[in-house]
Design an enzyme around this catalytic site. Structure first.
Site, PDB file in Angstrom:
ATOM      1  N   HIS A 194      23.328  90.837   9.238  1.00  0.00           N
ATOM      2  CA  HIS A 194      22.224  91.821   9.192  1.00  0.00           C
ATOM      3  C   HIS A 194      22.114  92.466   7.813  1.00  0.00           C
ATOM      4  O   HIS A 194      22.974  92.275   6.950  1.00  0.00           O
ATOM      5  CB  HIS A 194      22.415  92.892  10.282  1.00  0.00           C
ATOM      6  CG  HIS A 194      23.731  93.626  10.209  1.00  0.00           C
ATOM      7  ND1 HIS A 194      24.033  94.544   9.228  1.00  0.00           N
ATOM      8  CD2 HIS A 194      24.822  93.578  11.022  1.00  0.00           C
ATOM      9  CE1 HIS A 194      25.243  95.036   9.447  1.00  0.00           C
ATOM     10  NE2 HIS A 194      25.759  94.452  10.520  1.00  0.00           N
TER      11      HIS A 194
ATOM     12  N   HIS B 192      18.614 101.091   5.921  1.00  0.00           N
ATOM     13  CA  HIS B 192      17.255 101.458   6.339  1.00  0.00           C
ATOM     14  C   HIS B 192      17.137 102.964   6.191  1.00  0.00           C
ATOM     15  O   HIS B 192      18.149 103.673   6.117  1.00  0.00           O
ATOM     16  CB  HIS B 192      16.962 100.992   7.772  1.00  0.00           C
ATOM     17  CG  HIS B 192      17.929 101.495   8.800  1.00  0.00           C
ATOM     18  ND1 HIS B 192      17.850 102.760   9.345  1.00  0.00           N
ATOM     19  CD2 HIS B 192      19.022 100.915   9.386  1.00  0.00           C
ATOM     20  CE1 HIS B 192      18.846 102.932  10.221  1.00  0.00           C
ATOM     21  NE2 HIS B 192      19.575 101.829  10.257  1.00  0.00           N
TER      22      HIS B 192
ATOM     23  N   HIS C  18      14.802 103.923  12.494  1.00  0.00           N
ATOM     24  CA  HIS C  18      14.384 103.022  11.420  1.00  0.00           C
ATOM     25  C   HIS C  18      13.094 103.601  10.847  1.00  0.00           C
ATOM     26  O   HIS C  18      11.991 103.207  11.221  1.00  0.00           O
ATOM     27  CB  HIS C  18      14.195 101.596  11.928  1.00  0.00           C
ATOM     28  CG  HIS C  18      15.468 100.976  12.427  1.00  0.00           C
ATOM     29  ND1 HIS C  18      15.520  99.926  13.299  1.00  0.00           N
ATOM     30  CD2 HIS C  18      16.769 101.268  12.168  1.00  0.00           C
ATOM     31  CE1 HIS C  18      16.785  99.605  13.559  1.00  0.00           C
ATOM     32  NE2 HIS C  18      17.557 100.412  12.880  1.00  0.00           N
TER      33      HIS C  18
ATOM     34  N   GLU D 255      25.535 100.248   5.956  1.00  0.00           N
ATOM     35  CA  GLU D 255      26.211  99.804   7.179  1.00  0.00           C
ATOM     36  C   GLU D 255      26.613  98.332   7.174  1.00  0.00           C
ATOM     37  O   GLU D 255      26.078  97.536   7.950  1.00  0.00           O
ATOM     38  CB  GLU D 255      25.331 100.091   8.390  1.00  0.00           C
ATOM     39  CG  GLU D 255      23.887  99.591   8.281  1.00  0.00           C
ATOM     40  CD  GLU D 255      23.099  99.834   9.570  1.00  0.00           C
ATOM     41  OE1 GLU D 255      23.571  99.440  10.642  1.00  0.00           O
ATOM     42  OE2 GLU D 255      21.996 100.411   9.482  1.00  0.00           O
TER      43      GLU D 255
ATOM     44  N   ARG E 243      31.734  97.428  12.327  1.00  0.00           N
ATOM     45  CA  ARG E 243      30.634  97.967  11.502  1.00  0.00           C
ATOM     46  C   ARG E 243      31.034  99.391  11.127  1.00  0.00           C
ATOM     47  O   ARG E 243      31.584 100.120  11.964  1.00  0.00           O
ATOM     48  CB  ARG E 243      29.310  97.950  12.277  1.00  0.00           C
ATOM     49  CG  ARG E 243      28.142  98.574  11.515  1.00  0.00           C
ATOM     50  CD  ARG E 243      26.759  98.132  12.041  1.00  0.00           C
ATOM     51  NE  ARG E 243      26.421  98.573  13.367  1.00  0.00           N
ATOM     52  CZ  ARG E 243      26.391  97.790  14.455  1.00  0.00           C
ATOM     53  NH1 ARG E 243      26.680  96.502  14.363  1.00  0.00           N
ATOM     54  NH2 ARG E 243      26.064  98.274  15.655  1.00  0.00           N
TER      55      ARG E 243
END
Ligand code: GLY
Ligand code: MN
Ligand code: MN
Length: 477
Positions: free
Chosen positions: A383, A387, A394, A410, A431
């Protein structure tokens, strides 16, 4: 019903309401929203008109709805929290018998009976206290017949197709919104405009809204900081409280309890709490595993405070100590994030941050023997890295960084079972996600309260938690 050049729908409205009006608890305040409407107006094309519609009420099941959530663009420009409204912004001053105006807010009427069931409505009186040039009822939107053919350009929100079924509501603005778009997109409408010798355009409001919302005012930064602080605090408390007999759902509950304890009304998105194999599912929201001991648990949650949402992820070992393999992967993601955050400076792009994080992850995965070549890294880091956050998790905005943007950083590594590497790495998903304020100088990590390094996490997890003092009866017999 019949439509020609003029937006025209016939609705008969009759309702007398004697309930008193009230104000919302809005930390931004009506001056903020008015200022944003003016900033929007400044960017409107010549001789244009813009329409914003409130978010629909969404059906959850039978006669139960999802919790109502205002459309973020609408909230940003109005502070209005109720459904069934329309905001109209004019580029140029309009005139009527009462003088000049350049905006109209159309609101839902009061209804004593419905308010007994569903809660207060502000109505015309409440709206008038909120600093709009003109305030009218939604029925007026229909009957008022704004002559859109008088404008060269109509700016619109993107229409949704997921609207609550309002068959029994004759004042349904969502049918009207659909009709409205049908009209202005219809051939006969533009043909008629041709007769008027005008160039007519129907464009989205998205670009202008994105340019406004991407950089946060000080009031917005204050609310975001609070949402992020609450979310970080919840991560801390969970680190202290967690043990192997807990379930994913219970851990989700502790986070969300702490959100409410500190006044956050919602989560900004569906909470992600996944242990072991579930940590490798990027947007895992089922959160129903009950066997989590000795695994890593990935917790990606964000409190929404007064409309603004955090987005914070921590990944921790349920038993309080990283295994050798868990620590290798964790420390690699941590190093990648540390370096990536340094790239979050004015003038850099999301791509600069991503490239830095990918470079470190690729090199690390090769060193650990998990991949042979950097080109394989995306298999385990699939990914993007950043953002914007704000009223949306988002949030809209440019990929090039400017002062007062708030973005996430992230990176992650996810190694599902049966991956093409030594099975000792399987079911490790990590993450680490922080919320970063872009400044004139160094980036500021607004979620730094929640420990991130493996050492700090292990140290905090040794502390006692007040939550574990809560012992409830066993109901399984
Ligand atoms: N929580 C969703 C995301 O991190 O983008
Ligand atoms: Mn995120
Ligand atoms: Mn997230």
């Amino acid at each position: 019903m019949k439509f020609k050049n003029t937006l025209f729908l016939l609705l008969i409205f009759s309702s007398t309401c004697i309930l008193s009006s009230q104000q919302y608890n809005d930390d931004l305040g009506s001056d903020f929203h008015k200022k944003k409407r003016q900033e929007f107006r400044n960017q409107m094309p010549a001789n244009s008109i813009a329409f914003f519609f409130t978010a629909p009420i969404m059906k959850r099941s039978n006669d139960t709805d999802f919790m109502y959530h205002q459309d973020p663009n609408y909230y940003y420009l109005t502070g209005w929290r109720e459904p069934h409204g329309v905001l109209v912004i004019f580029k140029d001053n309009q005139q009527d018998d009462n003088g000049f105006y350049n905006e109209i807010l159309f609101v839902r009427e009061r209804n004593e009976y419905r308010e007994m069931w569903d809660g207060k409505r502000l109505g015309l009186k409440g709206a008038k206290n909120m600093n709009f040039d003109r305030v009218l009822l939604r029925s007026d939107f229909i009957e008022n017949s704004i002559k859109i053919e008088d404008f060269s350009n109509v700016l619109n929100m993107n229409i949704r197709d997921d609207v609550r079924d309002f068959k029994d509501d004759k004042y349904d603005l969502y049918n009207i919104q659909n009709k409205f778009l049908e009209i202005i997109n219809s051939k006969s409408f533009s043909d008629n405009l041709g007769d008027l010798k005008r160039e007519f355009k129907n464009t989205s409001v998205d670009n202008i809204m994105s340019s406004l919302r991407q950089k946060k005012d000080s009031l917005e930064i204050k609310l975001l900081t609070k949402a992020i602080k609450i979310s970080s605090l919840a991560q801390i408390e969970v680190m202290k409280a967690i043990h192997g007999e807990m379930t994913e759902r219970e851990i989700q509950g502790i986070h969300e309890f702490i959100y409410r304890k500190y006044g956050a009304a919602h989560e900004g998105y569906n909470s992600i709490v996944g242990a072991g194999a579930n940590s490798c599912i990027l947007h895992y929201v089922t959160n129903d595993d009950i066997n989590i001991d000795n695994q890593l648990i990935l917790m990606d949650l964000g409190a929404e405070y007064r409309g603004y949402t955090a987005d914070v992820t921590r990944t921790i070992p349920v038993n309080g100590k990283f295994s050798v393999e868990q620590k290798e992967i964790y420390d690699l993601v941590y190093r990648s994030q540390e370096e990536a955050i340094k790239k979050a400076v004015v003038g850099n792009t999301f791509s600069d941050i991503y490239t830095e994080s990918l470079e470190i992850i690729s090199t690390g995965l090769i060193r650990l023997g998990i991949i042979d070549d950097a080109s394989e890294a995306r298999k385990y880091y699939p990914h993007g890295v950043s953002h914007h956050i704000g009223l949306d998790v988002h949030d809209p905005g440019s990929r090039t960084l400017e002062k007062n943007m708030v973005i996430t950083v992230e990176p992650g590594i996810y190694i599902p079972e049966n991956s093409d590497c030594d099975p000792k790495w399987w079911n490790i998903g990590v993450r680490i996600e922080d919320d970063i304020l872009i400044t004139d100088s160094e980036p500021i990590n607004l979620s730094d309260d929640a420990p991130r390094s493996s050492n700090e996490i292990e140290k905090l997890m040794k502390q006692e938690s007040p939550i574990n003092q809560l012992v409830l009866p066993d109901i399984n017999g």
